[in-house]
Enzyme design. Sequence first.
Site, PDB file in Angstrom:
ATOM      1  N   GLU A 442       0.823  -1.212   0.000  1.00 45.70           N
ATOM      2  CA  GLU A 442       0.000   0.000   0.000  1.00 45.70           C
ATOM      3  C   GLU A 442       0.858   1.264   0.000  1.00 45.70           C
ATOM      4  O   GLU A 442       0.445   2.306   0.522  1.00 45.70           O
ATOM      5  CB  GLU A 442      -0.976   0.019   1.194  1.00 45.70           C
ATOM      6  CG  GLU A 442      -1.896  -1.178   1.260  1.00 45.70           C
ATOM      7  CD  GLU A 442      -2.705  -1.397  -0.009  1.00 45.70           C
ATOM      8  OE1 GLU A 442      -2.868  -0.450  -0.793  1.00 45.70           O
ATOM      9  OE2 GLU A 442      -3.160  -2.532  -0.217  1.00 45.70           O
ATOM     10  N   GLY A 443       2.023   1.177  -0.594  1.00 42.47           N
ATOM     11  CA  GLY A 443       2.917   2.328  -0.684  1.00 42.47           C
ATOM     12  C   GLY A 443       4.005   2.257   0.358  1.00 42.47           C
ATOM     13  O   GLY A 443       3.732   2.273   1.563  1.00 42.47           O
TER      14      GLY A 443
END
Length: 596
Positions: A442-443
């Site tokens: 998610e980054g």
Amino acid sequence: MSTYKAPLADMRFALFDVLDAETQFQRMGFADASRDVLDAVLEEGARFTETVLAPLNRVGDEIGCSYDKASGAVTTPPGFKQAYAQYVEGGWAGLVSPTEFGGQGLPHAAGVPLKEMIDAANLAWGNFPLLSHGATEALLHHGEAWQQEVFLKPLVEGRWTGTMCLTEPHCGTDLGLLKTRAEPQDDGSYAVTGTKIFITAGEHDFTDNIVHLVLARLPDAPAGSKGISLFLVPKVRVARDGTLGGANAVRCGALEHKMGIHGSATCVMNFDGAQGYLIGQPHKGLMAMFTMMNTARLAVGLQGLGLSDRALQNGLNYARERLQMRALSGAKFPDKPADPIIVHPDVRRMLLTCKALVEGGRVMGYHGALLVDVAHHASDAAERERADALVGFMTPIVKACLTEWGVECTYHALQCYGGHGYIAEHGMEQLARDARITTLYEGTTGIQALDLLGRKVMQQQGAGLRAMLEDIETFCAANAGNAAVAEFIGPLREQAAQWQQLTMKIGQRAVADADEVGAAAYDYLMYSGYVALAYWWARSVAAAEASAQTQAFKDGKRETARFYYARILPRTLAHAQAIAAPLSTLTALDADAFDA
């Protein structure tokens, strides 16, 4: 084997005493979100996670998921499927979803303690329902009426699960490079073709259908990120009237072999002209994707928090029982052959670091979720706008800091065991391995740093930062005469002023060279996290003193806050020094000279 006990007392303190969530929920129109209801959610959530999920944590790690190459089917570890059936039967899947689609209609923040419990009890299992919520949010905000009717009800009920299919083998964070394509069909659907990797819960045996949200390009798409559209691609073909068809042309091509979260199915997904439906407007897929991504990033922050708390619980239990040497100042337990290691200052340093990061991080993470509710449901438009700016600003901080602290805390707790922490039977090394992924998916932390400084501060003129600084000053002003927090007000005000000054200096340097943003981003992110946590610790002490908590509880908060301000908050000095360093310290070395 590591164990888990839901920290209900501190969860209630964070929600009700610090954040006054019950009042906030009622003010936003959540009439059913009473203290009695929320307490019942906490109690039942604790029972489910402690007795059903936690015992499966080691099973998932040791056995993992299995993949059948001939069929593309994935089998989850023993007990996982049955646990999901109990999860659905208990109504947990739709806890915070709208009632019109079969949910219970509770506010987003009401589900956050349950999310923390699930992640602490069994992170790998928790990944299966995780992205269903993101898919639900995307459909709620961007889906057509028929898509919501057909897909949301089974997702909310938990009969189907969802995924996010973004990453490709050649394309990670830079989604502008993606190659997956979508060809329009005569019936209004699209044929989606391409390969996606790192897809959490892309295939499993929990449900009969899986709803993939896939980023792809239309034939007329402009180059780069402005040419990305979002498509809904079910595992089983679904007509517009909800009628199920045969298997769609989507298949799991492989399972990734990973450092941790072995019980979570991380899939390579192949789409070969699979039937899909456009969500939202053509070429506007990133907007819809970020609806999912922001929710997922806050959720991943809670994963770091949950693992930190479980690690702390086990490290603390071990430190109280393990006998080793005598305290340097003399025997503390003369009736024993040696003192428990909790008497030693360095062990206390590790445990207090975990306690400070966990309990302060819990309030910070819960507040992020509460801001989501305010941004969507507050009656005043200005309040919604302010909350939206603040949650946008805090999301990368919550995601990055709670996960980076998760790695730190799981390693500290493992260290308390000495060599025994390295041995699998105690379960500590699994927590450390599982925690590592949270800083990546998610980054990554670096991406969160660029999002914070580049987008939320520079591009958006720091609206979220201003709101945060206003909250800090409002608290400091209101407690100027409060003896309980007097020792924290001055340092907090000083840190807030330095935060603002540091931001301005970076902005001035970035005008001359945009690379200054990239050079400062990581240190700025961590600096911001430590100052934000200082604010939440000061608020926690004030809330504890004003509450009906026991004196021991109040003393615990005050002493932990003192530890945080004295021994962790000074980390900002190192980050500030790094930010002030010349850009050339990062750029002067030629790429070819790294191995010289």
